[in-house]
Design a protein around this motif. Sequence first.
Motif, PDB file in Angstrom:
ATOM      1  N   LYS A  99       0.826  -1.207   0.000  1.00 52.13           N
ATOM      2  CA  LYS A  99       0.000   0.000   0.000  1.00 52.13           C
ATOM      3  C   LYS A  99       0.862   1.259   0.000  1.00 52.13           C
ATOM      4  N   ALA A 100       1.963   1.262   0.740  1.00 55.17           N
ATOM      5  CA  ALA A 100       2.842   2.438   0.756  1.00 55.17           C
ATOM      6  C   ALA A 100       3.418   2.690  -0.639  1.00 55.17           C
ATOM      7  N   GLN A 101       3.826   1.629  -1.320  1.00 51.35           N
ATOM      8  CA  GLN A 101       4.344   1.778  -2.681  1.00 51.35           C
ATOM      9  C   GLN A 101       3.269   2.321  -3.619  1.00 51.35           C
ATOM     10  N   SER A 102       2.033   1.876  -3.430  1.00 51.76           N
ATOM     11  CA  SER A 102       0.954   2.351  -4.298  1.00 51.76           C
ATOM     12  C   SER A 102       0.675   3.832  -4.094  1.00 51.76           C
ATOM     13  N   LEU A 103       1.060   4.367  -2.922  1.00 51.30           N
ATOM     14  CA  LEU A 103       0.870   5.788  -2.629  1.00 51.30           C
ATOM     15  C   LEU A 103       2.106   6.615  -2.981  1.00 51.30           C
TER      16      LEU A 103
END
Length: 448
Positions: A251-255
Amino acid sequence: MDAKHYVKSVYEDVVRRNSNEPEFLQAVKEVLDSLVPVLERHPEYIDAGIVDRIVEPERQIIFRVPWVDDSGKVHVNRGFRVQFNSAIGPYKGGLRFHPSVNASIIKFLGFEQIFKNSLTGLPIGGGKGGSDFDPKGKSDAEIMRFCQSFMSELYRHIGPDIDVPAGDIGVGAREIGYLFGQYKKLKGGYEAGVLTGKGLTYGGSLARKEATGYGLVYFVEEMLNAKGLSFKDKTVVISGSGNVAIYACEKAQSLGAKVVAMSDSNGYVYDRDGIKLDTIKKIKEVERKRISEYIKYHSNAEYHEGCRDIWNIKCDIALPCATQNEIDLNAAKTLVNNGVIAVGEGANMPSTLEATEYFIEHKILFAPAKAANAGGVATSALEMSQNSMRLSWTFEEVDQKLKNIMVNIYKNASQKALEYDHPDNLVVGANIAGFIKVADAMLSQGIV
Protein backbone atom coordinates in the motif's frame (compact mmCIF):
# COMPACT_ATOMS: atom_id res chain seq x y z
CA MET A 1 -8.93 9.63 46.25
CA ASP A 2 -7.70 11.89 43.43
CA ALA A 3 -7.10 10.49 39.96
CA LYS A 4 -3.29 10.35 40.14
CA HIS A 5 -3.28 8.48 43.43
CA TYR A 6 -6.03 6.15 42.21
CA VAL A 7 -4.07 5.25 39.07
CA LYS A 8 -0.90 4.79 41.11
CA SER A 9 -2.64 2.47 43.56
CA VAL A 10 -4.21 0.41 40.76
CA TYR A 11 -0.85 0.02 39.04
CA GLU A 12 0.82 -1.00 42.30
CA ASP A 13 -1.82 -3.72 42.70
CA VAL A 14 -1.21 -4.90 39.14
CA VAL A 15 2.55 -5.09 39.82
CA ARG A 16 1.97 -7.00 43.04
CA ARG A 17 -0.24 -9.56 41.32
CA ASN A 18 1.78 -9.85 38.12
CA SER A 19 5.33 -9.03 39.12
CA ASN A 20 6.85 -11.62 36.74
CA GLU A 21 4.99 -10.35 33.65
CA PRO A 22 7.00 -7.41 32.20
CA GLU A 23 5.17 -7.13 28.86
CA PHE A 24 1.79 -7.00 30.58
CA LEU A 25 3.01 -4.41 33.10
CA GLN A 26 4.41 -2.28 30.27
CA ALA A 27 1.07 -2.30 28.43
CA VAL A 28 -0.89 -1.47 31.58
CA LYS A 29 1.41 1.40 32.56
CA GLU A 30 1.21 2.96 29.10
CA VAL A 31 -2.61 2.99 29.24
CA LEU A 32 -3.01 4.04 32.88
CA ASP A 33 -0.66 7.00 32.49
CA SER A 34 -3.00 8.33 29.79
CA LEU A 35 -6.18 8.03 31.84
CA VAL A 36 -5.52 10.54 34.62
CA PRO A 37 -7.22 13.47 32.82
CA VAL A 38 -10.27 11.31 32.04
CA LEU A 39 -10.62 10.17 35.63
CA GLU A 40 -10.27 13.76 36.87
CA ARG A 41 -13.29 14.74 34.75
CA HIS A 42 -15.22 11.52 35.41
CA PRO A 43 -14.91 10.54 39.07
CA GLU A 44 -17.78 8.10 38.54
CA TYR A 45 -15.26 5.78 36.87
CA ILE A 46 -13.23 5.78 40.08
CA ASP A 47 -16.30 5.21 42.26
CA ALA A 48 -17.31 2.20 40.15
CA GLY A 49 -13.79 0.75 40.21
CA ILE A 50 -13.69 0.69 36.40
CA VAL A 51 -9.89 0.72 36.15
CA ASP A 52 -9.52 -1.85 38.95
CA ARG A 53 -11.72 -4.16 36.92
CA ILE A 54 -10.44 -3.44 33.43
CA VAL A 55 -6.85 -4.46 34.31
CA GLU A 56 -7.98 -7.89 35.53
CA PRO A 57 -9.00 -10.47 32.89
CA GLU A 58 -12.51 -11.84 33.18
CA ARG A 59 -11.11 -15.32 32.57
CA GLN A 60 -7.70 -16.93 31.97
CA ILE A 61 -7.40 -20.42 30.52
CA ILE A 62 -4.09 -22.34 30.46
CA PHE A 63 -4.01 -25.87 29.12
CA ARG A 64 -1.74 -28.72 28.01
CA VAL A 65 -1.37 -29.41 24.28
CA PRO A 66 0.10 -32.87 23.59
CA TRP A 67 0.90 -33.85 20.00
CA VAL A 68 2.93 -36.42 18.07
CA ASP A 69 5.57 -35.55 15.47
CA ASP A 70 6.18 -37.42 12.21
CA SER A 71 8.70 -39.75 13.88
CA GLY A 72 6.19 -40.76 16.55
CA LYS A 73 7.71 -38.69 19.37
CA VAL A 74 5.31 -37.09 21.84
CA HIS A 75 5.65 -33.34 22.51
CA VAL A 76 3.80 -31.16 25.01
CA ASN A 77 3.20 -27.44 24.61
CA ARG A 78 1.25 -24.96 26.68
CA GLY A 79 -1.91 -23.30 25.36
CA PHE A 80 -3.44 -20.01 26.50
CA ARG A 81 -6.65 -18.06 26.08
CA VAL A 82 -7.19 -14.84 28.02
CA GLN A 83 -10.73 -13.49 27.81
CA PHE A 84 -10.08 -9.98 29.02
CA ASN A 85 -13.20 -7.86 28.63
CA SER A 86 -16.63 -8.48 27.09
CA ALA A 87 -18.35 -5.19 27.96
CA ILE A 88 -18.98 -4.21 24.33
CA GLY A 89 -19.11 -7.61 22.62
CA PRO A 90 -17.76 -11.16 22.45
CA TYR A 91 -14.05 -11.57 23.12
CA LYS A 92 -12.06 -11.05 19.93
CA GLY A 93 -8.35 -11.46 19.37
CA GLY A 94 -5.80 -13.61 17.61
CA LEU A 95 -3.91 -16.79 18.41
CA ARG A 96 -0.11 -16.58 18.38
CA PHE A 97 2.06 -19.69 17.91
CA HIS A 98 5.65 -18.78 18.78
CA PRO A 99 8.29 -20.06 21.26
CA SER A 100 8.22 -16.70 23.09
CA VAL A 101 4.54 -17.03 24.04
CA ASN A 102 3.85 -16.97 27.77
CA ALA A 103 1.18 -15.62 30.11
CA SER A 104 2.69 -12.13 30.16
CA ILE A 105 2.71 -11.74 26.38
CA ILE A 106 -0.81 -13.11 25.97
CA LYS A 107 -2.11 -10.79 28.72
CA PHE A 108 -0.39 -7.74 27.24
CA LEU A 109 -1.88 -8.53 23.84
CA GLY A 110 -5.32 -9.17 25.32
CA PHE A 111 -5.25 -5.95 27.34
CA GLU A 112 -4.26 -3.93 24.25
CA GLN A 113 -7.02 -5.69 22.32
CA ILE A 114 -9.71 -4.23 24.60
CA PHE A 115 -8.94 -0.69 23.48
CA LYS A 116 -8.00 -1.55 19.90
CA ASN A 117 -11.32 -3.31 19.38
CA SER A 118 -13.18 -0.44 21.02
CA LEU A 119 -11.52 2.04 18.66
CA THR A 120 -12.85 0.21 15.59
CA GLY A 121 -16.38 1.23 16.55
CA LEU A 122 -17.48 -2.39 16.16
CA PRO A 123 -19.13 -4.51 18.91
CA ILE A 124 -16.17 -6.69 19.92
CA GLY A 125 -14.49 -7.20 23.28
CA GLY A 126 -10.85 -7.98 24.02
CA GLY A 127 -9.15 -11.37 24.17
CA LYS A 128 -5.99 -13.16 23.03
CA GLY A 129 -4.51 -16.63 22.97
CA GLY A 130 -1.82 -18.87 21.62
CA SER A 131 0.88 -21.38 22.43
CA ASP A 132 4.65 -21.68 22.76
CA PHE A 133 4.53 -24.11 19.81
CA ASP A 134 6.87 -23.17 16.95
CA PRO A 135 5.43 -23.90 13.47
CA LYS A 136 8.80 -23.24 11.78
CA GLY A 137 10.38 -26.39 10.45
CA LYS A 138 7.27 -28.48 11.09
CA SER A 139 5.51 -30.49 8.40
CA ASP A 140 1.91 -29.78 7.47
CA ALA A 141 0.91 -33.04 9.16
CA GLU A 142 2.64 -32.04 12.42
CA ILE A 143 1.00 -28.63 12.37
CA MET A 144 -2.38 -30.25 11.72
CA ARG A 145 -1.98 -32.62 14.67
CA PHE A 146 -0.93 -29.78 16.94
CA CYS A 147 -3.86 -27.59 15.86
CA GLN A 148 -6.30 -30.44 16.39
CA SER A 149 -4.97 -31.04 19.91
CA PHE A 150 -5.04 -27.30 20.68
CA MET A 151 -8.65 -26.96 19.52
CA SER A 152 -9.72 -30.10 21.42
CA GLU A 153 -9.38 -28.01 24.58
CA LEU A 154 -10.09 -24.52 23.28
CA TYR A 155 -13.45 -25.39 21.67
CA ARG A 156 -15.09 -25.56 25.11
CA HIS A 157 -14.44 -21.87 25.69
CA ILE A 158 -15.24 -20.20 22.34
CA GLY A 159 -18.21 -19.58 20.06
CA PRO A 160 -19.57 -16.97 17.60
CA ASP A 161 -21.25 -15.03 20.42
CA ILE A 162 -18.73 -15.87 23.15
CA ASP A 163 -15.14 -15.63 21.91
CA VAL A 164 -13.92 -15.43 18.32
CA PRO A 165 -10.19 -16.14 17.82
CA ALA A 166 -8.25 -15.26 14.67
CA GLY A 167 -4.66 -15.54 13.44
CA ASP A 168 -1.52 -13.77 14.61
CA ILE A 169 2.20 -14.56 14.43
CA GLY A 170 2.59 -18.21 13.41
CA VAL A 171 -1.11 -18.65 12.71
CA GLY A 172 -2.09 -18.10 9.10
CA ALA A 173 -4.67 -19.56 6.73
CA ARG A 174 -3.24 -23.08 7.07
CA GLU A 175 -3.48 -23.12 10.86
CA ILE A 176 -6.93 -21.49 10.90
CA GLY A 177 -8.15 -24.17 8.50
CA TYR A 178 -6.96 -27.00 10.71
CA LEU A 179 -8.38 -25.31 13.82
CA PHE A 180 -11.75 -24.72 12.16
CA GLY A 181 -11.97 -28.29 10.88
CA GLN A 182 -11.43 -29.68 14.39
CA TYR A 183 -13.89 -27.23 15.96
CA LYS A 184 -16.56 -28.21 13.42
CA LYS A 185 -15.99 -31.89 14.10
CA LEU A 186 -16.18 -31.47 17.89
CA LYS A 187 -19.24 -29.21 17.85
CA GLY A 188 -21.13 -31.18 15.21
CA GLY A 189 -22.33 -28.07 13.39
CA TYR A 190 -21.20 -25.31 11.04
CA GLU A 191 -20.55 -22.15 13.06
CA ALA A 192 -18.61 -20.12 10.50
CA GLY A 193 -18.33 -17.09 12.77
CA VAL A 194 -16.29 -18.86 15.47
CA LEU A 195 -12.94 -18.13 13.79
CA THR A 196 -11.85 -15.35 11.44
CA GLY A 197 -9.08 -15.34 8.88
CA LYS A 198 -10.69 -18.38 7.25
CA GLY A 199 -10.14 -19.41 3.65
CA LEU A 200 -12.41 -17.86 1.03
CA THR A 201 -14.02 -21.23 0.26
CA TYR A 202 -15.47 -21.61 3.76
CA GLY A 203 -16.52 -18.21 5.03
CA GLY A 204 -13.40 -16.06 4.89
CA SER A 205 -13.40 -12.43 3.82
CA LEU A 206 -11.68 -10.82 0.89
CA ALA A 207 -9.06 -8.25 1.99
CA ARG A 208 -8.50 -9.93 5.38
CA LYS A 209 -4.93 -10.90 4.51
CA GLU A 210 -4.14 -7.35 3.45
CA ALA A 211 -6.13 -5.63 6.18
CA THR A 212 -3.60 -4.93 8.95
CA GLY A 213 -0.92 -3.67 6.56
CA TYR A 214 -3.34 -1.63 4.46
CA GLY A 215 -5.01 -0.27 7.59
CA LEU A 216 -1.68 0.82 9.03
CA VAL A 217 -0.90 2.83 5.91
CA TYR A 218 -4.41 4.32 5.77
CA PHE A 219 -3.99 5.51 9.37
CA VAL A 220 -0.49 6.91 8.83
CA GLU A 221 -1.57 8.59 5.59
CA GLU A 222 -4.39 10.33 7.46
CA MET A 223 -1.94 11.39 10.17
CA LEU A 224 0.41 12.76 7.52
CA ASN A 225 -2.39 14.50 5.60
CA ALA A 226 -3.40 16.37 8.75
CA LYS A 227 0.02 18.03 8.62
CA GLY A 228 0.00 18.63 4.87
CA LEU A 229 2.22 15.59 4.18
CA SER A 230 1.82 12.24 2.42
CA PHE A 231 3.65 9.01 1.52
CA LYS A 232 4.50 10.31 -1.94
CA ASP A 233 8.26 10.38 -2.56
CA LYS A 234 9.03 9.40 1.05
CA THR A 235 11.66 6.80 1.95
CA VAL A 236 10.18 4.06 4.14
CA VAL A 237 11.74 1.30 6.26
CA ILE A 238 9.50 -1.60 7.28
CA SER A 239 10.56 -4.26 9.78
CA GLY A 240 9.17 -7.74 9.37
CA SER A 241 8.13 -9.65 6.26
CA GLY A 242 4.89 -11.31 7.33
CA ASN A 243 1.39 -10.29 6.26
CA VAL A 244 1.46 -6.93 8.02
CA ALA A 245 4.82 -5.87 6.59
CA ILE A 246 4.15 -7.18 3.08
CA TYR A 247 0.84 -5.41 2.66
CA ALA A 248 2.00 -2.24 4.37
CA CYS A 249 4.77 -2.22 1.77
CA GLU A 250 2.30 -2.84 -1.05
CA LYS A 251 0.00 0.00 0.00
CA ALA A 252 2.84 2.44 0.76
CA GLN A 253 4.34 1.78 -2.68
CA SER A 254 0.95 2.35 -4.30
CA LEU A 255 0.87 5.79 -2.63
CA GLY A 256 4.23 6.72 -4.12
CA ALA A 257 6.59 5.77 -1.30
CA LYS A 258 9.97 4.12 -1.78
CA VAL A 259 10.34 1.18 0.62
CA VAL A 260 14.06 0.41 0.94
CA ALA A 261 14.30 -2.25 3.67
CA MET A 262 12.45 -5.22 5.18
CA SER A 263 13.50 -7.90 7.68
CA ASP A 264 12.84 -11.20 9.36
CA SER A 265 14.06 -12.57 12.69
CA ASN A 266 17.53 -13.35 11.24
CA GLY A 267 18.40 -10.07 9.50
CA TYR A 268 17.33 -7.45 7.00
CA VAL A 269 17.66 -6.59 3.33
CA TYR A 270 18.41 -3.08 2.07
CA ASP A 271 17.62 -2.24 -1.53
CA ARG A 272 18.44 1.40 -2.31
CA ASP A 273 16.50 1.06 -5.59
CA GLY A 274 13.36 0.07 -3.71
CA ILE A 275 12.18 -3.31 -2.40
CA LYS A 276 10.79 -5.59 -5.12
CA LEU A 277 7.68 -6.84 -3.39
CA ASP A 278 7.01 -9.69 -5.82
CA THR A 279 10.32 -11.21 -4.72
CA ILE A 280 9.47 -10.83 -1.03
CA LYS A 281 6.08 -12.47 -1.61
CA LYS A 282 7.69 -15.36 -3.48
CA ILE A 283 10.25 -15.93 -0.71
CA LYS A 284 7.87 -15.57 2.22
CA GLU A 285 4.43 -16.61 1.00
CA VAL A 286 5.33 -19.34 -1.50
CA GLU A 287 8.74 -20.73 -0.58
CA ARG A 288 8.55 -19.94 3.17
CA LYS A 289 12.27 -19.15 3.24
CA ARG A 290 14.44 -16.54 4.98
CA ILE A 291 14.64 -13.00 3.66
CA SER A 292 18.36 -13.46 2.94
CA GLU A 293 17.23 -15.20 -0.28
CA TYR A 294 16.35 -11.74 -1.66
CA ILE A 295 19.92 -10.96 -2.70
CA LYS A 296 19.99 -14.04 -4.93
CA TYR A 297 17.42 -12.31 -7.11
CA HIS A 298 18.68 -8.73 -6.75
CA SER A 299 22.47 -8.50 -6.63
CA ASN A 300 22.49 -4.75 -5.95
CA ALA A 301 20.69 -5.31 -2.64
CA GLU A 302 22.48 -5.90 0.68
CA TYR A 303 21.71 -8.47 3.36
CA HIS A 304 22.75 -7.83 6.97
CA GLU A 305 22.56 -10.24 9.90
CA GLY A 306 20.74 -8.86 12.94
CA CYS A 307 17.23 -7.55 12.40
CA ARG A 308 17.40 -4.70 14.95
CA ASP A 309 20.01 -2.80 12.96
CA ILE A 310 17.40 -2.06 10.32
CA TRP A 311 16.60 1.17 12.20
CA ASN A 312 20.05 2.53 11.35
CA ILE A 313 18.87 3.06 7.77
CA LYS A 314 17.96 6.66 7.04
CA CYS A 315 14.24 7.06 6.29
CA ASP A 316 11.35 9.50 6.40
CA ILE A 317 8.80 7.00 7.70
CA ALA A 318 9.42 3.95 9.91
CA LEU A 319 6.83 1.18 10.07
CA PRO A 320 7.79 -1.42 12.71
CA CYS A 321 5.76 -4.51 11.79
CA ALA A 322 7.73 -7.36 13.39
CA THR A 323 7.28 -7.82 17.14
CA GLN A 324 7.04 -6.14 20.55
CA ASN A 325 9.80 -3.82 21.80
CA GLU A 326 11.86 -3.93 18.61
CA ILE A 327 12.48 -0.17 18.78
CA ASP A 328 14.29 0.75 22.00
CA LEU A 329 15.49 4.18 23.09
CA ASN A 330 18.75 3.92 21.14
CA ALA A 331 16.91 2.98 17.95
CA ALA A 332 14.48 5.86 18.50
CA LYS A 333 17.37 8.31 18.88
CA THR A 334 18.98 6.98 15.70
CA LEU A 335 15.74 7.36 13.74
CA VAL A 336 15.23 10.92 14.98
CA ASN A 337 18.85 11.87 14.28
CA ASN A 338 18.44 10.49 10.75
CA GLY A 339 15.44 12.72 10.11
CA VAL A 340 12.42 10.44 10.52
CA ILE A 341 9.16 12.39 10.42
CA ALA A 342 6.64 9.65 11.23
CA VAL A 343 6.50 6.25 12.94
CA GLY A 344 3.54 3.92 12.47
CA GLU A 345 3.29 0.81 14.64
CA GLY A 346 2.15 -2.21 12.63
CA ALA A 347 3.19 -4.77 15.24
CA ASN A 348 1.78 -4.88 18.76
CA MET A 349 3.74 -2.54 21.06
CA PRO A 350 6.91 -2.52 18.90
CA SER A 351 8.29 0.56 20.68
CA THR A 352 9.41 0.54 24.30
CA LEU A 353 7.88 3.13 26.63
CA GLU A 354 11.15 5.10 26.54
CA ALA A 355 11.20 5.07 22.74
CA THR A 356 7.58 6.19 22.53
CA GLU A 357 8.22 9.07 24.93
CA TYR A 358 11.28 10.11 22.93
CA PHE A 359 9.33 10.22 19.67
CA ILE A 360 6.59 12.31 21.26
CA GLU A 361 9.05 14.68 22.96
CA HIS A 362 10.73 15.30 19.60
CA LYS A 363 7.42 16.02 17.83
CA ILE A 364 7.62 12.94 15.61
CA LEU A 365 4.24 11.95 14.19
CA PHE A 366 3.60 8.75 16.11
CA ALA A 367 0.82 6.26 15.34
CA PRO A 368 0.44 3.83 18.29
CA ALA A 369 -0.30 0.18 17.61
CA LYS A 370 -3.69 -0.03 19.26
CA ALA A 371 -4.94 2.54 16.76
CA ALA A 372 -2.71 2.04 13.73
CA ASN A 373 -2.85 -1.75 13.47
CA ALA A 374 -6.56 -2.12 14.25
CA GLY A 375 -7.33 -2.82 10.60
CA GLY A 376 -6.83 -6.55 11.01
CA VAL A 377 -9.31 -7.03 13.82
CA ALA A 378 -11.70 -4.55 12.17
CA THR A 379 -11.78 -6.69 9.03
CA SER A 380 -12.12 -9.81 11.18
CA ALA A 381 -15.27 -8.22 12.63
CA LEU A 382 -16.43 -7.52 9.07
CA GLU A 383 -15.86 -11.23 8.36
CA MET A 384 -18.07 -12.05 11.35
CA SER A 385 -20.78 -9.78 9.92
CA GLN A 386 -20.62 -11.52 6.54
CA ASN A 387 -20.82 -14.92 8.25
CA SER A 388 -23.88 -13.82 10.24
CA MET A 389 -25.62 -12.58 7.11
CA ARG A 390 -24.53 -15.55 4.95
CA LEU A 391 -23.05 -13.31 2.27
CA SER A 392 -19.73 -12.11 0.90
CA TRP A 393 -18.67 -8.55 0.09
CA THR A 394 -16.31 -7.70 -2.74
CA PHE A 395 -12.68 -6.80 -2.10
CA GLU A 396 -13.47 -3.17 -2.91
CA GLU A 397 -16.39 -3.08 -0.47
CA VAL A 398 -14.32 -4.50 2.38
CA ASP A 399 -11.35 -2.27 1.57
CA GLN A 400 -13.53 0.85 1.57
CA LYS A 401 -15.08 -0.11 4.90
CA LEU A 402 -11.57 -0.71 6.26
CA LYS A 403 -10.35 2.67 5.07
CA ASN A 404 -13.36 4.43 6.61
CA ILE A 405 -12.74 2.67 9.93
CA MET A 406 -9.05 3.66 9.99
CA VAL A 407 -9.81 7.28 9.09
CA ASN A 408 -12.41 7.41 11.87
CA ILE A 409 -9.98 5.90 14.38
CA TYR A 410 -7.47 8.63 13.56
CA LYS A 411 -10.12 11.35 13.86
CA ASN A 412 -11.41 10.01 17.19
CA ALA A 413 -7.92 9.62 18.68
CA SER A 414 -6.86 13.06 17.45
CA GLN A 415 -10.03 14.67 18.77
CA LYS A 416 -9.71 13.05 22.22
CA ALA A 417 -6.04 14.11 22.43
CA LEU A 418 -7.09 17.70 21.78
CA GLU A 419 -10.10 17.52 24.10
CA TYR A 420 -7.92 16.32 26.97
CA ASP A 421 -5.15 18.89 26.43
CA HIS A 422 -2.62 16.63 24.67
CA PRO A 423 -2.85 17.85 21.06
CA ASP A 424 -1.21 15.55 18.49
CA ASN A 425 -0.44 12.93 21.15
CA LEU A 426 -2.19 9.96 19.56
CA VAL A 427 -1.01 7.60 22.31
CA VAL A 428 -3.08 9.52 24.84
CA GLY A 429 -5.90 10.11 22.37
CA ALA A 430 -6.21 6.46 21.37
CA ASN A 431 -6.09 5.24 24.97
CA ILE A 432 -8.76 7.69 26.06
CA ALA A 433 -11.05 7.10 23.07
CA GLY A 434 -10.81 3.33 23.47
CA PHE A 435 -11.24 3.45 27.24
CA ILE A 436 -14.30 5.70 27.44
CA LYS A 437 -16.49 3.46 25.28
CA VAL A 438 -15.63 0.38 27.33
CA ALA A 439 -15.91 2.24 30.66
CA ASP A 440 -19.36 3.57 29.82
CA ALA A 441 -20.53 0.08 28.86
CA MET A 442 -19.16 -1.31 32.12
CA LEU A 443 -20.94 1.43 34.09
CA SER A 444 -24.22 0.55 32.40
CA GLN A 445 -23.88 -3.16 33.19
CA GLY A 446 -23.19 -2.86 36.93
CA ILE A 447 -20.49 -4.57 38.97
CA VAL A 448 -19.93 -7.81 37.07
